[in-house]
Design a protein around this motif. Structure first.
Motif, short mmCIF file in Angstrom:
data_model
loop_
_atom_site.label_atom_id
_atom_site.label_comp_id
_atom_site.label_asym_id
_atom_site.label_seq_id
_atom_site.Cartn_x
_atom_site.Cartn_y
_atom_site.Cartn_z
N GLU A 53 7.20 -3.65 -0.18
CA GLU A 53 6.93 -2.23 0.05
C GLU A 53 6.91 -1.85 1.53
O GLU A 53 6.33 -0.83 1.91
CB GLU A 53 5.60 -1.83 -0.60
CG GLU A 53 5.59 -0.40 -1.03
CD GLU A 53 4.52 -0.09 -2.06
OE1 GLU A 53 3.39 -0.54 -1.89
OE2 GLU A 53 4.86 0.58 -3.05
N HIS A 54 7.50 -2.64 2.40
CA HIS A 54 7.68 -2.16 3.77
C HIS A 54 9.02 -2.57 4.37
O HIS A 54 9.12 -2.76 5.58
CB HIS A 54 6.50 -2.51 4.67
CG HIS A 54 6.25 -3.99 4.83
ND1 HIS A 54 5.31 -4.66 4.10
CD2 HIS A 54 6.82 -4.90 5.64
CE1 HIS A 54 5.31 -5.93 4.46
NE2 HIS A 54 6.23 -6.11 5.39
N MET A 114 0.83 -1.20 0.00
CA MET A 114 0.00 0.00 0.00
C MET A 114 0.86 1.25 0.00
O MET A 114 2.07 1.17 0.20
CB MET A 114 -0.88 -0.01 1.25
CG MET A 114 -2.03 -0.97 1.11
SD MET A 114 -3.50 -0.41 1.98
CE MET A 114 -2.95 -0.33 3.67
N LYS A 115 0.22 2.38 -0.22
CA LYS A 115 0.95 3.65 -0.22
C LYS A 115 0.57 4.45 1.02
O LYS A 115 -0.58 4.41 1.44
CB LYS A 115 0.60 4.46 -1.47
CG LYS A 115 0.68 3.69 -2.77
CD LYS A 115 2.09 3.29 -3.13
CE LYS A 115 2.10 2.46 -4.40
NZ LYS A 115 3.39 1.81 -4.64
N PRO A 116 1.51 5.24 1.53
CA PRO A 116 1.18 6.12 2.65
C PRO A 116 0.10 7.12 2.24
O PRO A 116 0.01 7.50 1.07
CB PRO A 116 2.49 6.86 2.93
CG PRO A 116 3.55 6.04 2.29
CD PRO A 116 2.91 5.35 1.12
N LEU A 156 3.62 3.76 7.92
CA LEU A 156 2.80 4.63 7.06
C LEU A 156 2.33 3.86 5.83
O LEU A 156 1.17 3.98 5.42
CB LEU A 156 3.60 5.86 6.62
CG LEU A 156 4.09 6.80 7.73
CD1 LEU A 156 4.98 7.89 7.13
CD2 LEU A 156 2.92 7.43 8.48
N SER A 157 3.24 3.06 5.26
CA SER A 157 2.88 2.32 4.04
C SER A 157 1.84 1.24 4.32
O SER A 157 1.01 0.95 3.47
CB SER A 157 4.13 1.68 3.42
OG SER A 157 4.93 2.66 2.82
N LEU A 158 1.91 0.65 5.50
CA LEU A 158 0.92 -0.36 5.86
C LEU A 158 -0.37 0.29 6.38
O LEU A 158 -1.32 -0.39 6.73
CB LEU A 158 1.49 -1.30 6.93
CG LEU A 158 2.65 -2.19 6.46
CD1 LEU A 158 3.41 -2.79 7.65
CD2 LEU A 158 2.15 -3.30 5.55
N VAL A 170 8.30 4.63 8.11
CA VAL A 170 7.76 4.52 6.74
C VAL A 170 7.00 3.19 6.55
O VAL A 170 5.92 3.20 5.96
CB VAL A 170 8.84 4.78 5.67
CG1 VAL A 170 8.26 4.66 4.27
CG2 VAL A 170 9.45 6.18 5.86
N PRO A 171 7.51 2.05 7.05
CA PRO A 171 6.68 0.84 6.94
C PRO A 171 5.31 1.02 7.59
O PRO A 171 4.30 0.58 7.05
CB PRO A 171 7.49 -0.23 7.69
CG PRO A 171 8.90 0.24 7.61
CD PRO A 171 8.84 1.75 7.61
N ARG A 178 4.38 12.22 -0.52
CA ARG A 178 4.24 10.84 -0.07
C ARG A 178 4.77 9.83 -1.09
O ARG A 178 4.71 8.62 -0.87
CB ARG A 178 2.78 10.53 0.24
CG ARG A 178 1.90 10.58 -0.98
CD ARG A 178 0.60 9.91 -0.66
NE ARG A 178 -0.45 10.27 -1.60
CZ ARG A 178 -1.57 9.59 -1.70
NH1 ARG A 178 -1.77 8.55 -0.94
NH2 ARG A 178 -2.49 9.96 -2.55
N GLY A 205 13.44 6.67 9.06
CA GLY A 205 12.28 6.16 8.36
C GLY A 205 12.18 4.64 8.31
O GLY A 205 11.24 4.10 7.72
N LEU A 261 11.61 2.77 1.49
CA LEU A 261 11.54 3.39 2.82
C LEU A 261 12.02 4.83 2.79
O LEU A 261 12.41 5.39 3.81
CB LEU A 261 12.36 2.57 3.84
CG LEU A 261 11.87 1.14 4.10
CD1 LEU A 261 12.66 0.50 5.23
CD2 LEU A 261 10.38 1.10 4.43
#
Ligand SMILES: Cc1cc2nc3c(=O)[nH]c(=O)nc-3n(C[C@H](O)[C@H](O)[C@H](O)COP(=O)(O)OP(=O)(O)OC[C@H]3O[C@@H](n4cnc5c(N)ncnc54)[C@H](O)[C@@H]3O)c2cc1C
Ligand code: FES
Ligand code: FES
Lengths: 284, 168
Positions: B44-45, A1-3, A41-43, A38-39, B23, A34, B64
Motif C-alpha cells: 500500500e505504498h 494504512m490509509k491517508p 500520505l498512506s504511511l 501518496v506513499p 481519500r 503522486g 498510489l
C-alpha cells in the motif's frame, strides 16, 4: 494504512491552483504524479486538509523548444519525456536519466516537475537540472518568476518555491554538437534510489574538453555540482583523476543503506565511468 | 470526514458509478466497492506492485491513485486481461507452464504489468524483460519461473539451466 481525510481540488487553470494554495497556506499540498506524495500520505508521514491536483491544469503538459532551451511542462509524465524524440535530440542527459527512476509503472504516472519539486537528494532529475543549469519556472498568485537550478535546491525535500507557488515548467539548455552525456549510479536493485550517482556532460573540440558539467546525487542534502572536478577535466585531467577530485570534495553521511566512506569511494568510480562514457559519446 | 464524491469508472468494459471519499484509493474502490478482488494490496505504498492495473492503457500502481483522480477513465484489472473465450492470455499461460506462481499473491500485479508491457514492447531483449519485471515483488518463487514465463510469452529462448535458478 490509509491517508487521512482531505478536500480534493482539481483546478483547470494555473491561477486557480495558486489561489487555492494562497488561500489554504500550509494546509494545502500540490498533488502531481503522486508517486512520492501518496506513499507519504498512506504511511501518515504527512497529512493535509487540502490536496490541489495539477493533473487537469491546462498548459502544464507541453514539451517545446524555446530560445535554445527545451521547456518541459510540470506535469509531463516521466514516461512521456523518456520516449520523446524531442527530449532525446535536445537534452540527451534527461533521456538517459529517466529510465533510472523506479519502474515503468512509476514513470507512467510520475511527473518531471514532481520529481524536481520533491527534491529528493538521491533523485536523478534534480541532479540533471543542476548539472545543466536548468531554469525552474515558478508560478504564484502574482505571476511567474524564474529560478536558477543552483538556487532552487535548498535542502532535503526543500526548494526555493514559496507555499503558494507551483513549479510550472523546467527549461533545460540545449548543448551544441560535439557533446556527450552519461548517467551512472549504484543501486541495490534496479529502480531503487541511488546510493550514489553522477550525471556528466562534456563537449570536446579535437582532444580538448571545452565544456564539462558533473552533477552528483545521493551524497549530500541536495544534488551537488562537482565544480573542482569539472575544472580539473577542463585543464586536462583524465577521468580517473577527475573522479578522485569529485570524491575528495563531498562528505556524505552514514545511513542504513551505506556508510559515508563507501559512498565517497563509489563516487570516485562512478564519476570516472560517467566521464569515460560521456567522452566516448562526444568523440563518436 | 470530507464530503463523498461521485466517481465514474469504466472497469473491464463495464460502467460503474461509486460514491466515495476523496481519500479512497483506486485499489480499495476496486476491491471494496466493485468487489473486484483480483487486484491485490500488499504494501500500500508503491513498493510491491501487487495492485497494478491499467488506467487509460498505462500500467500504474492502483494504491498510489485516488479514485477521484481517475474519474471518467478506463480501468483494466487482472479480471479483464483474459480473452473472452475462456483461454489465458500468452503471459498467463506461460506463468502456468513455467510455474511462475506459488501462493499467487503477487501474480495479478505481474500479469497486468507484463500484459501491458508485452503489448507495448513486442520484441524485448532478455535484459529488457528483467528490468520490466523489476517493479513487482514476489516473496515465494525466487523469480526464476516468472522470468521464464516472460521469456516464453515474448518468444525468447529459456536458457537450459534456468529452471533450477543456477544461473543466478
Ligand atoms: C517504488 C518507487 C520507486 C521510485 N524510485 C525512484 C528513483 O529511483 N528515483 C527518483 O528520482 N524517484 C523515484 N521515485 C519517486 C518518483 O519518481 C516520483 O514520481 C517523484 O519523486 C515525484 O513526482 P510525482 O509527480 O509523483 O510527484 P508527487 O508525488 O505528486 O509530489 C511529490 C512532492 O512534490 C510536490 N510537487 C509535485 N509537483 C509539483 C509542482 N508542479 N509544483 C510544486 N510542488 C510540486 C508535491 O506537493 C509533493 O510534495 C520512486 C517512487 C516509487 C513509488
Ligand atoms: S500495494 Fe500497491 S505497490 Fe504494493
Ligand atoms: S507467488 Fe507468493 S508472493 Fe509471488
Amino acid at each position: 494504512m490509509k491517508p487521512s481525510s482531505f478536500n480534493y481540488h482539481a483546478p483547470t487553470r494555473v491561477e486557480e491552483a495558486t489561489a487555492l494554495l494562497a488561500e489554504h497556506g500550509d494546509g494545502a499540498k500540490v498533488l502531481a504524479g503522486g508517486q512520492s506524495l501518496v506513499p507519504m500520505l498512506s504511511l501518515r508521514l504527512a497529512s493535509f486538509e487540502h490536496l490541489v491536483d495539477l493533473n487537469k491544469v491546462d498548459g502544464l503538459s507541453a514539451i517545446e523548444r524555446v530560445n535554445g532551451h527545451l521547456r518541459v511542462g510540470a506535469i509531463v509524465r516521466q514516461a512521456v519525456a523518456e520516449h520523446s524524440a524531442d527530449v532525446a535530440a535536445s537534452v540527451p542527459l534527461l533521456s538517459k536519466a529517466l529510465p533510472h527512476i523506479g519502474h515503468f509503472q512509476i514513470r507512467n504516472r510520475g511527473t518531471v516537475g514532481g520529481s524536481i519539486a520533491h527534491a529528493d537528494p538521491a533523485s536523478e532529475l534534480p541532479a540533471v537540472a543542476l548539472a545543466l543549469d536548468a531554469t525552474i519556472e515558478a508560478a504564484g498568485p502574482g505571476g511567474t518568476r524564474k529560478i536558477a537550478a543552483a538556487d532552487f535546491f535548498v535542502s532535503t525535500w526543500q526548494t526555493a518555491l514559496a507555499d503558494d507557488e507551483i513549479l510550472s515548467a523546467v527549461e533545460f539548455p540545449v548543448w551544441g554538437p560535439g557533446s556527450g552525456f552519461a548517467v551512472e549510479e549504484l543501486t541495490r536493485r534496479h529502480g531503487d534510489f541511488a546510493l550514489a550517482g553522477a550525471v556528466v556532460g562534456v563537449q570536446v573540440s579535437g582532444d580538448t574538453v571545452t565544456k564539462a558539467t558533473i552533477g552528483l546525487f545521493g551524497v549530500g542534502p541536495t544534488p551537488l555540482r562537482a565544480s573542482a572536478a569539472e575544472a580539473a577535466l577542463l585543464s586536462g585531467a583524465d577521468a580517473a583523476e577527475a573522479g578522485k577530485v569529485a570524491a575528495s570534495h563531498i562528505s556524505p553521511v552514514d545511513d542504513i543503506h551505506a556508510s559515508g566512506a563507501y559512498r565517497t569511494q563509489v563516487t570516485a568510480v562512478i564519476v570516472r565511468r560517467a566521464i569515460e562514457a560521456a567522452l566516448k559519446e562526444a568523440r563518436s | 470526514m470530507s464530503d463523498e464524491v461521485v466517481v465514474k469508472l469504466n472497469v473491464n468494459g463495464r460502467d460503474h458509478k461509486v460514491l466515495v471519499e476523496p481519500r479512497k484509493l483506486l485499489s480499495d474502490v476496486l476491491r471494496e466497492d466493485l468487489h473486484l478482488t483480483g487486484t491485490h494490496v500488499g504494501c500500500e505504498h508503491g513498493a510491491c506492485g501487487a495492485c497494478t492495473v491499467m488506467v487509460d492503457g498505462a500500467a500504474v500502481r492502483a494504491c498510489l491513485l485516488f479514485a477521484v483522480q481517475v474519474d471518467g477513465s478506463k480501468v483494466v484489472t487482472v479480471e479483464g486481461v483474459t480473452p473472452t473465450d475462456g483461454t489465458l492470455n500468452p503471459f498467463q499461460q506461460a506463468m502456468q507452464d513455467c510455474h511462475g506462481l506459488q501462493c499467487g499473491f503477487c501474480t495479478p500485479g505481474f500479469v497486468v504489468s507484463m500484459t501491458s508491457y508485452l503489448d507495448d514492447h513486442p520484441n524485448p531483449t532478455d535484459d529488457d524483460l528483467k528490468i520490466a519485471l523489476s517493479g513487482n515483488l514476489c516473496r515465494c518463487t525466487g523469480y526464476r519461473g516468472i522470468i521464464n514465463a516472460a521469456r516464453t510469452a515474448a518468444g525468447l529462448p529459456v536458457p537450459a539451466n534456468a529452471a533450477d535458478g543456477s544461473d543466478h
